[in-house]
Design a protein around this motif. Structure first.
Motif, PDB file in Angstrom:
ATOM      1  N   ARG A  86      -1.408  -5.391   5.276  1.00 55.19           N
ATOM      2  CA  ARG A  86      -0.596  -5.165   4.069  1.00 55.19           C
ATOM      3  C   ARG A  86       0.619  -4.304   4.407  1.00 55.19           C
ATOM      4  O   ARG A  86       0.536  -3.390   5.252  1.00 55.19           O
TER       5      ARG A  86
ATOM      6  N   VAL B 224       0.861  -1.184   0.000  1.00 58.51           N
ATOM      7  CA  VAL B 224       0.000   0.000   0.000  1.00 58.51           C
ATOM      8  C   VAL B 224       0.895   1.230   0.000  1.00 58.51           C
ATOM      9  O   VAL B 224       1.698   1.427   0.916  1.00 58.51           O
TER      10      VAL B 224
ATOM     11  N   ALA C  37       3.357  -1.308   3.816  1.00 61.96           N
ATOM     12  CA  ALA C  37       3.214   0.057   3.311  1.00 61.96           C
ATOM     13  C   ALA C  37       4.528   0.533   2.715  1.00 61.96           C
ATOM     14  O   ALA C  37       5.601  -0.010   3.019  1.00 61.96           O
TER      15      ALA C  37
ATOM     16  N   THR D 113      -9.339   2.570   4.400  1.00 66.03           N
ATOM     17  CA  THR D 113      -8.659   1.339   4.803  1.00 66.03           C
ATOM     18  C   THR D 113      -9.444   0.121   4.325  1.00 66.03           C
ATOM     19  O   THR D 113      -8.868  -0.847   3.809  1.00 66.03           O
TER      20      THR D 113
ATOM     21  N   ALA E  97      -2.506   0.804   6.435  1.00 64.63           N
ATOM     22  CA  ALA E  97      -2.101  -0.335   5.604  1.00 64.63           C
ATOM     23  C   ALA E  97      -1.886  -1.574   6.452  1.00 64.63           C
ATOM     24  O   ALA E  97      -2.343  -2.672   6.105  1.00 64.63           O
TER      25      ALA E  97
ATOM     26  N   LEU F 225      -9.020  -0.971   0.727  1.00 61.85           N
ATOM     27  CA  LEU F 225      -7.836  -1.750   0.349  1.00 61.85           C
ATOM     28  C   LEU F 225      -8.195  -3.182  -0.021  1.00 61.85           C
ATOM     29  O   LEU F 225      -7.388  -3.875  -0.652  1.00 61.85           O
TER      30      LEU F 225
END
Length: 740
Positions: free
Chosen positions: A718, A417, A720, A673, A713, A676
């Motif tokens: 995930r 991200v 970043a 968020t 993220a 995502l």
């Protein structure tokens, strides 16, 4: 925090003040024959139409036809009874595009049904369930059971209805709650109460030999023009009861609890406490009538402008509504002839229901499954296929869209991200375009207009450098006095100031609208414009001013903005000059699914020709402080619709643009968020000094620091990474494994 407070832009027609009852608090009634002539009715309606009024409020005494003199006048005019005359007046309003709301007192079922054919909504105040109030002595039509029967019959007939209670006419606190409970019980049966009025009694003088409508109009025009409200304060009569602000706040809270989802109206002309009532949970201010309050004629309503000035510092946006609330704009609740007026004149007030609002088109749901599969594989989707995806409402299909978009994201952009550390600088908010969706632009002579001095501008650049920004995003309004040299100068100053700190700041500047203006004032070809801008330090261009790339939409929301072909010409010239750009869409306002489909066709076609887009940025419309939101009934798109659209944008782009951004300024960090997992791989920038969304009414902040974006993220599981404007990675932030 609630953001919207509604009102109706209306005008009042007191068709007859003749009344069978003798309520002690009423200065409106007369017991003589009173009936306005048809010529007067048409004059009121014509004047209202010229002023852009949307509602005709028809008020009358109770049962005017009981009076022999009224019956004689009706017969002379060719009407069988009084309700027939009211229906005629409503028809005249509909012919002029004005929606009637009638309040004729307690009516039998058959009269309610007759009026349903020519009204958008109707109303009747319950007032109280106490049958023995002194204030109601000699008033047979104020019998609580009679009035409840009328309200119940309206529900059975599926009539959008307004009711309420009158506070301070001798009842107790428990009496008030009883009345609210009675309304809640009827609403539970039929679901037809769109709003409940909590109206405090104020005493006023009698108007013998005067026309209250004329007194009201004079008071209103004086107040709207000068701001001077000179209504008298009179002592309470012996039968009345004083009402405190605390008691009214308790009633607002009780109404919210007893009638969830029903609007709670507070008349803003009968006490100065209405802002506190809004804070307590009231949602509506009723009709801010252009010709005053005919029931309390010396107590003028404040103008919408006056109300807006009071509400804005409190964080509330004043928004117009129709006399019929959005959830009732439906064939089940409205006669077709009335609904046709709404569709023709006020289509933007109709809630989104999948297939759009302005035009009836067949949505090919049978195409959805195949379109999802094709989108996942990166194939072109047809207009019909994209329309079906944007209009989709079935939860299981939306989940399939989400999964396909997320799989495509993983293939094209991986799991990382990204975000950029940047600063927005809006050098000036002076703008001559006048977009209905914008709360930022100001006229040159507006007291809110500004233009940064060079010293202020340099200070903001230094702050950005000290913060660690790698990008400066520069956009402004279309200033009528700026020449090409002004735009070049702001780039050179930014490069100079950043250079003094030893930083090579990327300048992401000037929307296609600004570039078009530069070309207009300079007379140079676009290739030369971009060459000079690049020499002055321009690094890339924002693909804003796109809104929806469909000329029909653009003409409706911003007729002075550049047409689609010119936008495309500017963007392709930027790419030809070696300057990459972002691409955007502003959605969730008046556009239809098929118009969004056309937007995506234009964006994808450009990318396949030039390859110049770095990212696609969906921007959901923020209505609160904009003309579209205030006067066209456009509401903020829901979180669920926002996420669905985001996923469809990913599928529409196929493999042409790998980066899809979620705008936390528009949708909030929590929703960004969540996005995502809906096809998004980028969270945009830190956006120091974001002004455009904020001034449209966004309440999601104006800046996020890198740790907050990194945490978002990581919350999605995930990794970043900080990136540059052109998506080069500067730093990575992996998800930490939990300690053993």
């Amino acid at each position: 925090m609630r953001r919207r407070v509604t009102f109706s832009r209306n005008v009042t027609l007191s068709l007859s003040r003749t009344c069978v009852s003798h309520c002690k608090y009423c200065a409106f009634q007369t017991h003589r024959a009173h009936l306005h002539a048809p010529a007067y009715v048409e004059q009121v309606i014509d004047r209202a139409a010229r002023r852009g009024v949307k509602e005709l409020l028809v008020l009358t005494g109770d049962e005017p036809g009981h009076h022999a003199g009224v019956r004689e006048r009706l017969a002379e005019l060719g009407f069988d009874d009084f309700v027939a005359y009211v229906a005629w007046a409503c028809e005249r309003a509909l012919e002029r595009g004005i929606l009637p709301h009638t309040n004729l007192g307690a009516l039998p079922r058959e009269d309610l049904a007759r009026l349903r054919e020519v009204t958008a909504s109707q109303g009747l105040m319950l007032e109280s369930t106490r049958p023995d109030l002194v204030a109601h002595q000699g008033s047979p039509t104020k019998d609580p059971q009679l009035r409840l029967e009328t309200i119940r019959a309206a529900g059975e007939l599926r009539i959008p209805f307004t009711s309420g209670i009158l506070v301070g006419i001798g009842e107790t606190h428990e009496d008030r709650l009883d009345a609210l409970r009675a309304l809640a019980a009827v609403h539970a049966e039929h679901g037809h109460l769109q709003e409940v009025i909590l109206q405090n009694f104020v005493p006023h003088r009698r108007y013998y030999g005067e026309e209250p409508a004329e007194v009201a109009t004079e008071a209103s025009e004086r107040y709207w023009r000068t701001g001077l409200d000179t209504h008298p304060t009179l002592p309470l009569p012996a039968w009345a009861s004083a009402v405190s602000i605390e008691e009214m706040i308790d009633l607002v809270r009780a109404a919210r609890e007893l009638l969830p989802g029903v609007g709670i109206q507070i008349p803003p002309n009968l006490a100065d406490w209405w802002p506190q009532m809004i804070e307590a949970g009231a949602t509506d201010l009723g009709g801010l009538s252009a010709n005053g309050d005919h029931i309390s004629p010396e107590h003028p309503f404040p103008s919408p402008h006056q109300v807006r000035k009071t509400l804005q510092p409190l964080g509330y946006a004043l928004t117009e509504r129709l006399c019929v609330y959005p959830q009732y704009i439906d064939p089940e609740w409205m006669a077709q002839g009335v609904l046709d007026v709404v569709k023709t004149k006020y289509w933007s007030f109709i809630p989104r229901r999948g297939s759009g609002r302005r035009e009836e088109r067949t949505i090919r749901r049978d195409l959805v499954a195949g379109a999802i599969a094709k989108g996942r594989d990166g194939e072109w989707l047809s207009e019909e296929e994209l329309t079906a995806l944007f209009a989709e409402t079935r939860p299981e299909a939306i989940e399939d869209i989400r999964q396909a978009a997320d799989e495509l994201r993983a293939e094209l952009a991986g799991d990382t991200v990204t975000f950029v550390v940047n600063r927005n600088i809006n050098v000036s908010n002076v703008c001559v375009v006048g977009c209905a969706f914008c709360g930022f632009g100001q006229g040159k002579r507006s007291p809110d207009a500004y233009q940064h001095s060079e010293e202020e501008y340099r200070a903001r650049i230094r702050e950005a450098v000290e913060y660690g920004a790698t990008e400066l995003c520069i956009q402004s309004g279309i200033h009528p006095d700026w020449e090409f040299e002004d735009y070049l100068r702001y780039l050179r100053i930014a490069k100079d100031e950043a250079g003094r700190a030893g930083v090579d700041l990327h300048l992401h500047a000037y929307s296609p609208m600004e570039i078009a203006h530069i070309q207009d004032v300079s007379g140079l070809p676009l290739s030369e414009v971009f060459a000079r801008l690049r020499d002055a330090g321009l690094g890339s261009t924002p693909g804003t001013a796109a809104e929806v790339l469909h000329d029909g939409v653009r003409e409706r929301i911003s007729p002075n903005k550049l047409p689609v072909a010119r936008w495309v010409e500017v963007i392709e010239a930027s790419h030809a000059a070696g300057l990459r750009s972002t691409s955007t869409v502003m959605f969730g306002h008046i556009e239809e699914p098929w118009e969004l489909a056309e937007h995506m066709r234009v964006i994808r076609s450009i990318q396949e020709r030039t390859g110049g887009f770095t990212e696609f940025v969906p921007l959901s419309f923020i209505p609160f402080m904009t003309l579209l939101g205030r006067t066209h009934g456009v509401e903020e798109i829901s979180r669920e619709e926002n996420l669905k659209h985001t996923a469809v944008f990913r599928l529409a782009l196929g493999r042409t643009i790998p980066n899809l951004q979620a705008s936390w300024v528009k949708m909030g960090l929590d929703a960004a968020t969540e996005a995502l997992s809906w096809g998004v791989n980028d969270l945009g920038g830190t956006l120091m000094e974001e002004s455009i969304s904020r001034l449209a009414g966004s309440y999601h902040g104006t800046r996020l620091d890198p740790p907050e974006l990194i945490a978002a993220a990581h919350a999605a599981g995930r990794p970043a990474a900080e990136r540059t404007t052109l998506y080069e990675i500067r730093a990575r932030y992996d998800v930490l494994e939990p300690a053993a």
